[in-house]
Design a protein around this motif. Sequence first.
Motif, PDB file in Angstrom:
ATOM      1  N   LEU A  68      -3.162   8.226  18.061  1.00 10.98           N
ATOM      2  CA  LEU A  68      -3.796   7.102  17.388  1.00 10.98           C
ATOM      3  C   LEU A  68      -2.771   6.369  16.539  1.00 10.98           C
TER       4      LEU A  68
ATOM      5  N   ASP B 107     -16.132   2.309  19.342  1.00 11.45           N
ATOM      6  CA  ASP B 107     -17.075   3.420  19.218  1.00 11.45           C
ATOM      7  C   ASP B 107     -18.428   2.937  18.701  1.00 11.45           C
TER       8      ASP B 107
ATOM      9  N   ARG C  66      -6.470   1.270  13.608  1.00 15.58           N
ATOM     10  CA  ARG C  66      -7.942   1.277  13.594  1.00 15.58           C
ATOM     11  C   ARG C  66      -8.427   0.062  12.815  1.00 15.58           C
TER      12      ARG C  66
ATOM     13  N   ARG D   2     -12.453  -1.808  11.749  1.00 19.59           N
ATOM     14  CA  ARG D   2     -13.906  -1.848  11.930  1.00 19.59           C
ATOM     15  C   ARG D   2     -14.340  -3.271  12.232  1.00 19.59           C
TER      16      ARG D   2
ATOM     17  N   LYS E 273      -0.617   5.345  10.594  1.00 19.36           N
ATOM     18  CA  LYS E 273      -0.791   3.957  11.035  1.00 19.36           C
ATOM     19  C   LYS E 273       0.552   3.338  11.391  1.00 19.36           C
TER      20      LYS E 273
ATOM     21  N   LEU F  83     -14.285  10.157  11.394  1.00 20.92           N
ATOM     22  CA  LEU F  83     -13.116   9.307  11.634  1.00 20.92           C
ATOM     23  C   LEU F  83     -11.845  10.103  11.358  1.00 20.92           C
TER      24      LEU F  83
ATOM     25  N   LEU G   8     -11.672  11.563  18.998  1.00 24.21           N
ATOM     26  CA  LEU G   8     -12.802  10.632  19.031  1.00 24.21           C
ATOM     27  C   LEU G   8     -14.002  11.248  19.753  1.00 24.21           C
TER      28      LEU G   8
ATOM     29  N   VAL H   6      -6.943   0.816  23.919  1.00 23.85           N
ATOM     30  CA  VAL H   6      -7.931   0.577  22.864  1.00 23.85           C
ATOM     31  C   VAL H   6      -9.333   0.876  23.375  1.00 23.85           C
TER      32      VAL H   6
ATOM     33  N   HIS I 152     -10.238   1.554  18.089  1.00 28.36           N
ATOM     34  CA  HIS I 152      -9.171   2.537  17.943  1.00 28.36           C
ATOM     35  C   HIS I 152      -8.075   2.227  18.956  1.00 28.36           C
ATOM     36  N   TRP I 153      -6.847   2.128  18.477  1.00 24.51           N
ATOM     37  CA  TRP I 153      -5.692   1.888  19.343  1.00 24.51           C
ATOM     38  C   TRP I 153      -4.874   3.166  19.470  1.00 24.51           C
ATOM     39  N   MET I 154      -4.383   3.444  20.689  1.00 22.39           N
ATOM     40  CA  MET I 154      -3.604   4.647  20.971  1.00 22.39           C
ATOM     41  C   MET I 154      -2.299   4.293  21.669  1.00 22.39           C
TER      42      MET I 154
ATOM     43  N   TYR J 270     -16.056   0.742  15.238  1.00 21.86           N
ATOM     44  CA  TYR J 270     -14.614   0.837  15.027  1.00 21.86           C
ATOM     45  C   TYR J 270     -13.875   0.627  16.343  1.00 21.86           C
TER      46      TYR J 270
END
Length: 369
Positions: free
Chosen positions: A329, A314, A332, A334, A23, A18, A295, A311, A320-322, A318
């Motif tokens: 990134l 995985d 994130r 979970r 953030k 990860l 990733l 988004v 994951h937003w970009m 999780y």
Amino acid sequence: MALAGCASNPNAIEPNPLPDFDKRFNVDRLWRSGAGDGVDESAMKLRPAVTAQRVFAADVHGRVYAFNRENGKRQWRSKTKDRISGGLYAGYGQVLYGTREGEAVALDAETGDELWRARVSSEVLAPPTSDGLLTIFQTIDGHVLALDAETGEQRWDYETTVPNLTLLGGTQPVIESGRVYAGFASGKVAAIELDTGAPLWERRVAEPTGRSELDRLVDVDSSLLVENGGVFTATFQGKLAVLDWDNGRPYWAKDISTHQEISSYLSTVFVADSEGLVRGAEQRSGTFLWQQDKLYGRRLTGTAVQDGLVVVGDYEGYLHWMDSETGELVARYRDNRSGFADTPVVYDDVLYALSADGKLAAYKVEARD
């Protein structure tokens, strides 16, 4: 024969840990509800479907659920006992799905009661679609069928040749401007007249290469984006490409391999490839604007766009937003340790994710102060 969609051997790719990142957005889970057993360790994809009032989800044992979109409360459950495959479509008062046994089924969206059931040529591994008058189903043997939305009676059947060996999956047909656009395991995309089923054009996106049948897989299993005059598509072991939606003329193509959903935002196409690289490509030229490699190897879902962010999910569950402009990134969360049943779905800037073990959750994102 159908194979589970994967890279040549995803387990041979050592997944990246990860990644650390700055953030920039907070993730808020609005609700979470149980929707059966999900895909239950199978290789099937089961994408949920969303309308203004409800979210619909299914599991591989034939249970279909309807939830209130705002609070996640279950409104009904239908125990169909069907081997549902490919995911759901919801709209015009119906919930549609296909089965491994080659049946097309329509349920009442208000009650879950069965409205009709029709035999099609073979198993259905892609979500169907509808315009309220005709429902469109695509089968693994290369047929695209239009069924009457009220009765399930067949109106037309378009057929093309597909290889004997294909990936376990398919592309949801798209209805746009009186046409049906469909992608096939042969690496071809076709435009079909909606009312009659007459072929308008058929174009190959990727050419099979290699000696073995595995090497020659070029399935169009990702979503078709039909917008801005183009049909955007991607193939396994092939191309990310765009075709003119009127005549199928190719504008550009880039080497890439994916069997997952692609998405777009502000004239950029987003794709997660079979190795876990996420890219943003400019729609007009195909130029890659950015690449996110942190990733890599994490067996990503396809891409979705939420509130201007890209988004993916995985294999460890999780999300994951970009940033859609840079690929950086930014958030994130979970969702679940089991991974995902398919690519998350976004409706009205809320993301709905179905985990592989059948947990349906809704998420919002908000920029940090």
